[in-house]
Design a protein around this motif. Structure first.
Motif, PDB file in Angstrom:
ATOM      1  N   CYS A   2     -11.840  -4.398   2.898  1.00 29.25           N
ATOM      2  CA  CYS A   2     -12.776  -3.378   3.381  1.00 29.25           C
ATOM      3  C   CYS A   2     -14.198  -3.650   2.903  1.00 29.25           C
ATOM      4  O   CYS A   2     -14.412  -4.180   1.822  1.00 29.25           O
ATOM      5  CB  CYS A   2     -12.349  -1.998   2.877  1.00 29.25           C
ATOM      6  N   LEU A  19      -7.586  -3.888  -1.194  1.00 30.58           N
ATOM      7  CA  LEU A  19      -8.491  -2.971  -0.512  1.00 30.58           C
ATOM      8  C   LEU A  19      -9.937  -3.455  -0.594  1.00 30.58           C
ATOM      9  O   LEU A  19     -10.666  -3.434   0.402  1.00 30.58           O
ATOM     10  CB  LEU A  19      -8.361  -1.570  -1.134  1.00 30.58           C
ATOM     11  N   ASP A  63       0.809  -1.220   0.000  1.00 29.46           N
ATOM     12  CA  ASP A  63       0.000   0.000   0.000  1.00 29.46           C
ATOM     13  C   ASP A  63       0.844   1.274   0.000  1.00 29.46           C
ATOM     14  O   ASP A  63       0.323   2.359   0.210  1.00 29.46           O
ATOM     15  CB  ASP A  63      -0.982   0.007   1.170  1.00 29.46           C
ATOM     16  N   GLU A  95     -10.839  10.120   1.900  1.00 31.25           N
ATOM     17  CA  GLU A  95      -9.486  10.461   2.338  1.00 31.25           C
ATOM     18  C   GLU A  95      -8.574  10.762   1.148  1.00 31.25           C
ATOM     19  O   GLU A  95      -7.827  11.747   1.163  1.00 31.25           O
ATOM     20  CB  GLU A  95      -8.891   9.310   3.162  1.00 31.25           C
ATOM     21  N   GLN A 153     -14.907   5.588   2.693  1.00 25.57           N
ATOM     22  CA  GLN A 153     -14.088   6.412   3.576  1.00 25.57           C
ATOM     23  C   GLN A 153     -12.696   6.622   2.965  1.00 25.57           C
ATOM     24  O   GLN A 153     -12.161   7.725   2.983  1.00 25.57           O
ATOM     25  CB  GLN A 153     -13.970   5.786   4.972  1.00 25.57           C
ATOM     26  N   ARG A 154     -12.140   5.558   2.411  1.00 24.83           N
ATOM     27  CA  ARG A 154     -10.815   5.676   1.766  1.00 24.83           C
ATOM     28  C   ARG A 154     -10.898   6.609   0.560  1.00 24.83           C
ATOM     29  O   ARG A 154      -9.981   7.397   0.309  1.00 24.83           O
ATOM     30  CB  ARG A 154     -10.302   4.289   1.345  1.00 24.83           C
ATOM     31  N   HIS A 155     -12.002   6.551  -0.166  1.00 18.56           N
ATOM     32  CA  HIS A 155     -12.214   7.456  -1.301  1.00 18.56           C
ATOM     33  C   HIS A 155     -12.212   8.912  -0.827  1.00 18.56           C
ATOM     34  O   HIS A 155     -11.571   9.771  -1.442  1.00 18.56           O
ATOM     35  CB  HIS A 155     -13.536   7.132  -2.003  1.00 18.56           C
TER      36      HIS A 155
END
Length: 107
Positions: free
Chosen positions: A60, A56, A40, A71, A67-69
């Motif tokens: 997830c 990922l 990563d 961030e 949430q990762r999007h």
């Protein structure tokens, strides 16, 4: 060498190596150690986006992916803002240098 890579001459290789050594935050992250880099680590030369996305998606749930999007979108916006500021500052320095040269030539 991959199918999409263009062969480089010695000057291009030296330039790439110099830039890589300058921008690399850790000298141990050279090409010899890139196989040991974290999957990563987006800044790694061996980063594989497809593998990253597969891991990922596997690890997830949908909420975690969203949430990762969010961030990553915030990180991208910050990087864009930083880049725009650097370009603006360097442009101002260039204009100032040009003005200084003009004044010097007029004297």
């Amino acid at each position: 060498m991959g199918a999409d890579e263009v062969p480089m001459d010695d000057k291009a290789k030296r330039m790439r190596d110099l830039l890589s050594s300058f921008y690399s935050p850790d000298p141990s992250n050279s090409n010899t150690n890139s196989k040991h880099a974290s999957l990563d680590d987006i800044n790694s030369t061996s980063f594989d986006p497809d593998q990253y996305m597969n891991i990922l998606a596997y690890k997830c749930n949908l909420e975690g992916l969203l949430q990762r999007h969010v961030e990553m979108a915030a990180e991208i916006k910050n990087l864009d803002t930083d880049l725009q500021m650097l370009v603006y500052e360097n442009y101002n320095k260039f204009i100032s240098a040009t003005d200084t040269i003009k004044r010097h030539d007029e004297e």
